[in-house]
Motif scaffolding. Sequence first.
Motif, PDB file in Angstrom:
ATOM      1  N   CYS A 119     -12.678   0.555  15.291  1.00  0.00           N
ATOM      2  CA  CYS A 119     -11.592   0.824  14.371  1.00  0.00           C
ATOM      3  C   CYS A 119     -11.830   2.171  13.716  1.00  0.00           C
ATOM      4  N   MET A 120     -10.759   2.845  13.384  1.00  0.00           N
ATOM      5  CA  MET A 120     -10.858   4.138  12.722  1.00  0.00           C
ATOM      6  C   MET A 120     -10.513   3.993  11.251  1.00  0.00           C
ATOM      7  N   GLY A 121     -11.200   4.756  10.437  1.00  0.00           N
ATOM      8  CA  GLY A 121     -10.949   4.704   9.013  1.00  0.00           C
ATOM      9  C   GLY A 121     -10.959   6.079   8.380  1.00  0.00           C
ATOM     10  N   TRP A 122     -10.337   6.154   7.226  1.00  0.00           N
ATOM     11  CA  TRP A 122     -10.372   7.354   6.402  1.00  0.00           C
ATOM     12  C   TRP A 122     -11.001   7.022   5.055  1.00  0.00           C
ATOM     13  N   PHE A 123     -11.914   7.865   4.630  1.00  0.00           N
ATOM     14  CA  PHE A 123     -12.515   7.792   3.310  1.00  0.00           C
ATOM     15  C   PHE A 123     -12.266   9.100   2.590  1.00  0.00           C
ATOM     16  N   ARG A 124     -12.482   9.098   1.295  1.00  0.00           N
ATOM     17  CA  ARG A 124     -12.403  10.339   0.545  1.00  0.00           C
ATOM     18  C   ARG A 124     -13.443  10.327  -0.567  1.00  0.00           C
ATOM     19  N   TRP A 183      -7.628  -0.106  16.779  1.00  0.00           N
ATOM     20  CA  TRP A 183      -7.066   0.509  17.973  1.00  0.00           C
ATOM     21  C   TRP A 183      -6.237  -0.455  18.807  1.00  0.00           C
ATOM     22  N   SER A 184      -6.724  -1.681  18.972  1.00  0.00           N
ATOM     23  CA  SER A 184      -6.118  -2.601  19.925  1.00  0.00           C
ATOM     24  C   SER A 184      -4.777  -3.168  19.478  1.00  0.00           C
ATOM     25  N   MET A 185      -4.640  -3.472  18.196  1.00  0.00           N
ATOM     26  CA  MET A 185      -3.467  -4.198  17.719  1.00  0.00           C
ATOM     27  C   MET A 185      -2.651  -3.461  16.669  1.00  0.00           C
ATOM     28  N   ASP A 186      -3.060  -2.259  16.323  1.00  0.00           N
ATOM     29  CA  ASP A 186      -2.366  -1.451  15.322  1.00  0.00           C
ATOM     30  C   ASP A 186      -2.290  -2.110  13.950  1.00  0.00           C
ATOM     31  N   LYS A 187      -3.248  -2.966  13.643  1.00  0.00           N
ATOM     32  CA  LYS A 187      -3.323  -3.541  12.308  1.00  0.00           C
ATOM     33  C   LYS A 187      -3.950  -2.530  11.372  1.00  0.00           C
ATOM     34  N   THR A 188      -3.455  -2.511  10.133  1.00  0.00           N
ATOM     35  CA  THR A 188      -3.891  -1.504   9.182  1.00  0.00           C
ATOM     36  C   THR A 188      -4.315  -2.126   7.864  1.00  0.00           C
ATOM     37  N   LEU A 189      -5.100  -1.361   7.110  1.00  0.00           N
ATOM     38  CA  LEU A 189      -5.564  -1.764   5.795  1.00  0.00           C
ATOM     39  C   LEU A 189      -5.585  -0.528   4.904  1.00  0.00           C
ATOM     40  N   TYR A 190      -5.122  -0.687   3.660  1.00  0.00           N
ATOM     41  CA  TYR A 190      -5.067   0.425   2.728  1.00  0.00           C
ATOM     42  C   TYR A 190      -5.687   0.043   1.394  1.00  0.00           C
ATOM     43  N   SER A 191      -6.261   1.020   0.727  1.00  0.00           N
ATOM     44  CA  SER A 191      -6.673   0.809  -0.647  1.00  0.00           C
ATOM     45  C   SER A 191      -5.440   0.761  -1.541  1.00  0.00           C
ATOM     46  N   ASP A 192      -5.565   0.087  -2.679  1.00  0.00           N
ATOM     47  CA  ASP A 192      -4.426  -0.043  -3.583  1.00  0.00           C
ATOM     48  C   ASP A 192      -3.950   1.305  -4.115  1.00  0.00           C
ATOM     49  N   SER A 193      -4.849   2.249  -4.231  1.00  0.00           N
ATOM     50  CA  SER A 193      -4.498   3.534  -4.814  1.00  0.00           C
ATOM     51  C   SER A 193      -3.615   4.395  -3.919  1.00  0.00           C
ATOM     52  N   VAL A 194      -3.592   4.105  -2.619  1.00  0.00           N
ATOM     53  CA  VAL A 194      -2.815   4.934  -1.697  1.00  0.00           C
ATOM     54  C   VAL A 194      -1.736   4.161  -0.954  1.00  0.00           C
ATOM     55  N   LYS A 195      -1.716   2.852  -1.098  1.00  0.00           N
ATOM     56  CA  LYS A 195      -0.740   2.037  -0.392  1.00  0.00           C
ATOM     57  C   LYS A 195       0.683   2.484  -0.737  1.00  0.00           C
ATOM     58  N   VAL A 196       1.544   2.538   0.250  1.00  0.00           N
ATOM     59  CA  VAL A 196       2.929   3.005   0.171  1.00  0.00           C
ATOM     60  C   VAL A 196       2.996   4.517   0.363  1.00  0.00           C
ATOM     61  N   ARG A 197       2.103   5.252  -0.302  1.00  0.00           N
ATOM     62  CA  ARG A 197       2.159   6.707  -0.203  1.00  0.00           C
ATOM     63  C   ARG A 197       1.528   7.239   1.082  1.00  0.00           C
ATOM     64  N   PHE A 198       0.475   6.581   1.545  1.00  0.00           N
ATOM     65  CA  PHE A 198      -0.262   7.045   2.721  1.00  0.00           C
ATOM     66  C   PHE A 198       0.006   6.134   3.911  1.00  0.00           C
ATOM     67  N   GLY A 247     -17.258  14.650  -8.122  1.00  0.00           N
ATOM     68  CA  GLY A 247     -18.130  13.927  -9.027  1.00  0.00           C
ATOM     69  C   GLY A 247     -18.141  12.420  -8.860  1.00  0.00           C
ATOM     70  N   LYS A 248     -17.519  11.891  -7.803  1.00  0.00           N
ATOM     71  CA  LYS A 248     -17.445  10.446  -7.601  1.00  0.00           C
ATOM     72  C   LYS A 248     -18.018  10.046  -6.250  1.00  0.00           C
ATOM     73  N   GLU A 249     -18.209   8.741  -6.077  1.00  0.00           N
ATOM     74  CA  GLU A 249     -18.714   8.209  -4.819  1.00  0.00           C
ATOM     75  C   GLU A 249     -17.619   8.196  -3.763  1.00  0.00           C
ATOM     76  N   ARG A 250     -18.046   8.191  -2.520  1.00  0.00           N
ATOM     77  CA  ARG A 250     -17.099   8.100  -1.420  1.00  0.00           C
ATOM     78  C   ARG A 250     -16.365   6.761  -1.465  1.00  0.00           C
ATOM     79  N   GLU A 251     -15.040   6.781  -1.275  1.00  0.00           N
ATOM     80  CA  GLU A 251     -14.241   5.583  -1.395  1.00  0.00           C
ATOM     81  C   GLU A 251     -13.336   5.385  -0.181  1.00  0.00           C
ATOM     82  N   PHE A 252     -13.066   4.130   0.101  1.00  0.00           N
ATOM     83  CA  PHE A 252     -12.216   3.753   1.220  1.00  0.00           C
ATOM     84  C   PHE A 252     -10.771   4.136   0.959  1.00  0.00           C
TER      85      PHE A 252
END
Length: 122
Positions: free
Chosen positions: A33-38, A53-68, A42-47
């Motif tokens: 599976c592929m993921g993006w972090f940022r 890849w196989s089923m196009d299922k996705t997961l988003y953090s609450d801070s970016v859901k809808v926008r990303f 001054g902060k820790e790396r966050e999801f």
Amino acid sequence: QVQLVESDGGLVQPGGSLTLSCAASGRPLSTYCMGWFRQLPGKEREFVASIRWSMDKTLYSDSVKVRFTITRNSTNMAYLQMNNLTPEDTAVYYCAATKIFGATSPTSYDYWGQGTQVTVSS
């Protein structure tokens, strides 16, 4: 080994949009599976988001859901479309790969790119 390379970061004004790209090479990632972090200044790396890849299922953090939106193609490419950006989105964005869909911890990811800078400023 696998190499991941992020690109297309840059400077964008608040409310604008930007799409990041991630290119994988070295060996097939058909079982990964592929993921993006940022990492904000001054902060820790966050999801941010992940996609299977196989089923196009996705997961988003609450801070970016809808926008990303995370997408992929069939040839080892992943993308992160970012809309309605705010200064709080300013960070280094990293592409990563894992065998565990749904993983949000950086320690669960086996391969990493070196990051691309996204700066949201007027």
